[in-house]
Design a protein around this motif. Structure first.
Motif, PDB file in Angstrom:
ATOM      1  N   UNK A 251       0.872  -1.177   0.000  1.00 43.16           N
ATOM      2  CA  UNK A 251       0.000   0.000   0.000  1.00 43.16           C
ATOM      3  C   UNK A 251       0.908   1.225   0.000  1.00 43.16           C
ATOM      4  N   UNK A 252       0.807   2.027  -1.051  1.00 46.26           N
ATOM      5  CA  UNK A 252       1.713   3.149  -1.279  1.00 46.26           C
ATOM      6  C   UNK A 252       1.060   4.451  -0.815  1.00 46.26           C
ATOM      7  N   UNK A 253       1.838   5.296  -0.133  1.00 48.94           N
ATOM      8  CA  UNK A 253       1.295   6.554   0.381  1.00 48.94           C
ATOM      9  C   UNK A 253       2.146   7.744  -0.052  1.00 48.94           C
ATOM     10  N   UNK A 254       2.879   8.362   0.848  1.00 53.95           N
ATOM     11  CA  UNK A 254       3.577   9.605   0.538  1.00 53.95           C
ATOM     12  C   UNK A 254       4.995   9.329   0.041  1.00 53.95           C
ATOM     13  N   UNK A 255       5.482  10.227  -0.813  1.00 56.54           N
ATOM     14  CA  UNK A 255       6.854  10.116  -1.299  1.00 56.54           C
ATOM     15  C   UNK A 255       7.605  11.410  -1.006  1.00 56.54           C
ATOM     16  N   UNK A 256       8.920  11.310  -0.961  1.00 59.45           N
ATOM     17  CA  UNK A 256       9.780  12.464  -0.695  1.00 59.45           C
ATOM     18  C   UNK A 256      10.747  12.666  -1.853  1.00 59.45           C
ATOM     19  N   UNK A 257      10.650  13.813  -2.497  1.00 56.17           N
ATOM     20  CA  UNK A 257      11.610  14.127  -3.555  1.00 56.17           C
ATOM     21  C   UNK A 257      12.961  14.516  -2.973  1.00 56.17           C
ATOM     22  N   UNK A 258      12.947  15.121  -1.765  1.00 56.99           N
ATOM     23  CA  UNK A 258      14.213  15.553  -1.156  1.00 56.99           C
ATOM     24  C   UNK A 258      15.083  14.367  -0.776  1.00 56.99           C
ATOM     25  N   UNK A 259      14.499  13.332  -0.173  1.00 54.21           N
ATOM     26  CA  UNK A 259      15.277  12.157   0.250  1.00 54.21           C
ATOM     27  C   UNK A 259      15.107  10.974  -0.701  1.00 54.21           C
ATOM     28  N   UNK A 260      14.300  11.153  -1.742  1.00 60.28           N
ATOM     29  CA  UNK A 260      14.081  10.118  -2.767  1.00 60.28           C
ATOM     30  C   UNK A 260      13.628   8.806  -2.127  1.00 60.28           C
ATOM     31  N   UNK A 261      12.493   8.885  -1.424  1.00 64.73           N
ATOM     32  CA  UNK A 261      11.989   7.710  -0.724  1.00 64.73           C
ATOM     33  C   UNK A 261      10.466   7.667  -0.770  1.00 64.73           C
ATOM     34  N   UNK A 262       9.907   6.558  -0.306  1.00 66.07           N
ATOM     35  CA  UNK A 262       8.478   6.295  -0.416  1.00 66.07           C
ATOM     36  C   UNK A 262       7.981   5.628   0.861  1.00 66.07           C
ATOM     37  N   UNK A 263       6.845   6.092   1.380  1.00 63.80           N
ATOM     38  CA  UNK A 263       6.219   5.485   2.552  1.00 63.80           C
ATOM     39  C   UNK A 263       5.191   4.461   2.101  1.00 63.80           C
ATOM     40  N   UNK A 264       5.279   3.254   2.678  1.00 59.42           N
ATOM     41  CA  UNK A 264       4.324   2.203   2.351  1.00 59.42           C
ATOM     42  C   UNK A 264       3.818   1.542   3.632  1.00 59.42           C
ATOM     43  N   UNK A 265       2.714   0.801   3.501  1.00 65.15           N
ATOM     44  CA  UNK A 265       2.292  -0.166   4.517  1.00 65.15           C
ATOM     45  C   UNK A 265       2.356  -1.534   3.872  1.00 65.15           C
ATOM     46  N   UNK A 266       2.956  -2.466   4.603  1.00 66.49           N
ATOM     47  CA  UNK A 266       3.171  -3.797   4.026  1.00 66.49           C
ATOM     48  C   UNK A 266       3.433  -4.790   5.137  1.00 66.49           C
ATOM     49  N   UNK A 267       3.196  -6.061   4.860  1.00 65.03           N
ATOM     50  CA  UNK A 267       3.615  -7.120   5.781  1.00 65.03           C
ATOM     51  C   UNK A 267       5.105  -7.359   5.577  1.00 65.03           C
ATOM     52  N   UNK A 268       5.816  -7.791   6.624  1.00 70.52           N
ATOM     53  CA  UNK A 268       7.255  -8.058   6.481  1.00 70.52           C
ATOM     54  C   UNK A 268       7.578  -9.085   5.408  1.00 70.52           C
ATOM     55  N   UNK A 269       6.636  -9.975   5.124  1.00 70.01           N
ATOM     56  CA  UNK A 269       6.895 -11.031   4.140  1.00 70.01           C
ATOM     57  C   UNK A 269       7.114 -10.474   2.736  1.00 70.01           C
ATOM     58  N   UNK A 270       6.660  -9.239   2.488  1.00 69.26           N
ATOM     59  CA  UNK A 270       6.818  -8.635   1.168  1.00 69.26           C
ATOM     60  C   UNK A 270       8.199  -7.991   0.996  1.00 69.26           C
ATOM     61  N   UNK A 271       8.902  -7.795   2.084  1.00 69.77           N
ATOM     62  CA  UNK A 271      10.157  -7.054   2.023  1.00 69.77           C
ATOM     63  C   UNK A 271      11.241  -7.709   1.175  1.00 69.77           C
ATOM     64  N   UNK A 272      11.405  -9.048   1.183  1.00 74.50           N
ATOM     65  CA  UNK A 272      12.437  -9.637   0.311  1.00 74.50           C
ATOM     66  C   UNK A 272      12.245  -9.280  -1.154  1.00 74.50           C
ATOM     67  N   UNK A 273      10.995  -9.281  -1.606  1.00 71.01           N
ATOM     68  CA  UNK A 273      10.732  -8.928  -3.009  1.00 71.01           C
ATOM     69  C   UNK A 273      11.069  -7.473  -3.277  1.00 71.01           C
ATOM     70  N   UNK A 274      10.759  -6.601  -2.310  1.00 69.48           N
ATOM     71  CA  UNK A 274      11.060  -5.178  -2.490  1.00 69.48           C
ATOM     72  C   UNK A 274      12.568  -4.953  -2.508  1.00 69.48           C
ATOM     73  N   UNK A 275      13.269  -5.605  -1.588  1.00 67.78           N
ATOM     74  CA  UNK A 275      14.711  -5.401  -1.488  1.00 67.78           C
ATOM     75  C   UNK A 275      15.468  -5.987  -2.672  1.00 67.78           C
TER      76      UNK A 275
END
Length: 552
Positions: free
Chosen positions: A84-108
């Motif tokens: 679930x994607x929410x806010x992003x930061x152009x200054x730090x080039x990052x993105x806030x999400x909500x997710x279960x930890x099990x999804x993190x390997x795919x993201x990384x």
């Protein structure tokens, strides 16, 4: 598998072991680049308002890659994985999400992802609910003592600022806080709605537009800036435009999460894109619910805390960031709290009516030995408006900060050609302790009168101020309409000329006294002086000194 992936795999295993796999948490994903972005610095109007662009142009600030939004393709790829994607930061080039930890390997495992940070346990951004009320201590509830606002305004020369026509017109101020309960119903803020001065509101904690909830701390802060009683200004800049952002999560009491720093970041970027001139932040972070994320005093370098980095970015985009120093003076921590350590923040400590530093006011310096706080203002028993529409008092740097933010805004209205760097520099150089800045008062008490006239500052002196080694002036503050000047020496003094004048430099009382004998004193009737800050000048055969006196 390369070293980066091995490192990330260890992080994922740690996260999964410490939280339930099915539970959703909040994470920030950092990206490696902004390659192939659809945005261009040649077309800034696609991501910045005209007002934002004009602020940069006015201060000769160039657009940089940090102004470019996060690559939309990267965001879409993360979303396709199921986050679930929410806010992003152009200054730090990052993105806030909500997710279960099990999804993190795919993201990384994605090549353009550089790191993932757990910023809060549990899912909250999908919940369209109000936070619980967080109470704070009001010293006394007094409904009709509107004149209490005069002193805190006059201490900074705000009455002189107002009489010269500077009440924030044309300037835009953002207030970041934990809630603004009652602002939409209390009569002291009615003008903000009637005159369309409230430009934008958002709740970054719950991802909605409900800001009139959660806490009334922001209400009290806003009253120092914007409150009006009929036509009487109670706040420093009642005619400014305002943005209100709820960034502080008060639902867990005094426990903070790293996400609150990111909420501040997202709010600052929104404020930048809209065209804000000044951000007031009465917030500070150094201890978190996830203990290994706590900051140490060695990290008060302006470059470590996320919120301090955000404040620096805002400053570099031409925004003045006024930050409370914190209220840790009596705690084991004692020091300022981020973002107060940022080079981009004008940090404000708290003094009482005796012009002495509040014991709770956080101390400097930064870990790299920069002077903090920058300035101080009235922060003990500050008059504020409550969420129920009453006048009350409260203490803390949370309330000295908006007073200074109001002064800064009014001065910038007077001098719109100046850069934010020049505004900070003027504030420091004309404050009362500028000749000897320290870790308690910083550069001292700023004043619109000093800023306007570039008058030499008057140093902060003790509550019983010595004019000459054998002359004492007391009491200070003055509560019974009588001021005493005593000769504590062993010799008589031939003549003393006394003058009392206001912030505008007008002499209100003037007298000459002959032959002040040892241990004798002069009694000065000041019943004609209304409660506020004044300057007392004494001149004799071999001395001439001046100090600040407070009439209560």
């Amino acid at each position: 598998m390369n070293i980066k992936k091995i490192f990330f795999a260890i992080i994922v295993l740690h996260l999964i072991m410490n939280v339930g796999i099915a539970q959703k948490n909040r994470y920030v994903i950092y990206f490696t680049d902004k390659n192939n972005t659809p945005y261009s610095l040649e077309r800034p109007n696609e991501f910045l308002s005209l007002r934002s662009i004009e602020r940069r142009t006015r201060q000769s600030i160039s657009l940089t890659p940090s102004d470019i939004p996060v690559n939309t393709t990267y965001i879409q790829d993360i979303e396709r994985l199921g986050a679930d994607v929410y806010f992003s930061s152009r200054w730090l080039n990052c993105l806030l999400i909500e997710s279960s930890p099990s999804l993190l390997p795919s993201i990384m495992n994605i090549s353009f992802v550089s790191k993932v940070e757990l910023v809060a346990n549990g899912s909250q951004l999908n919940n369209q609910i109000a936070g619980s009320e967080k109470t704070f201590s009001l010293v006394s509830a007094r409904n009709n003592e509107i004149n209490d606002f005069d002193y805190q305004i006059q201490t900074l020369g705000g009455d002189f600022m107002h009489s010269n026509g500077f009440k924030g017109e044309g300037k835009m101020v953002a207030v970041f806080d934990g809630g603004f309960r009652g602002v939409d119903t209390v009569r002291y803020f009615r003008h903000l709605f009637q005159k369309k001065q409230l430009i934008h509101t958002f709740n970054y904690v719950y991802n909605n537009h409900s800001i009139y909830q959660s806490s009334s701390h922001g209400t009290a802060v806003l009253s120092c800036l914007a409150a009006v009683d009929n036509t009487k200004a109670l706040g420093m800049i009642p005619n400014a435009l305002y943005i209100l952002a709820l960034t502080e999560d008060v639902s867990n009491g005094d426990l903070d999460d790293r996400i609150e720093e990111y909420n501040w970041l997202f709010a600052a970027e929104k404020a930048d894109s809209i065209g804000v001139d000044v951000i007031n932040s009465s917030l500070g972070y150094f201890v978190f619910s996830i203990e290994n994320q706590n900051y140490t005093s060695d990290q008060l370098d302006g470059n470590t805390a996320i919120i301090s980095k955000a404040a620096q970015f805002a400053f570099e985009k031409g925004i003045a960031v006024v930050s409370s120093a914190g209220n840790e003076g009596n705690s084991a921590w004692k020091k300022i709290t981020p973002p107060a350590d940022s080079r981009g923040a004008l940090t404000v400590g708290a003094i009482g009516k005796n012009l002495q530093i509040a014991t709770t006011s956080s101390r400097g310096k930064t870990s790299d030995k920069r002077i903090k706080p920058d300035v101080v203002a009235f922060g003990v028993n500050v008059s504020i408006i409550t969420s129920s529409g009453n006048v009350s008092t409260i203490s803390g740097t949370s309330f000295s900060a908006p007073l200074v933010a109001g002064l800064l805004t009014g001065y910038w209205q007077y001098a719109p050609h100046k850069t934010v760097y020049q505004i900070y520099d003027d504030m420091r150089k004309t404050s009362s302790n500028s000749s000897n800045p320290d870790s308690l008062y910083g550069y001292g008490i700023p004043s619109f009168y000093n800023l306007l006239e570039k008058k030499p500052p008057i140093p902060i002196l003790s509550i019983t101020s010595l004019i000459k080694s054998d002359i004492t002036v007391y009491p200070n503050p003055i509560r019974n309409k009588i001021l005493y000047i005593k000769n504590d020496g062993e010799k008589w003094i031939e003549t003393i000329v006394l003058q009392i004048y206001n912030m505008e430099g007008n002499v209100l009382l003037e007298s000459k006294y002959n032959k002040l004998y040892p241990q004798s004193f002069i009694t000065i009737d000041i019943a004609s002086l209304k409660p506020q800050l004044y300057f007392l000048k004494l001149r004799g055969n071999d001395f001439e000194k001046q100090i600040k006196i407070v009439v209560e």
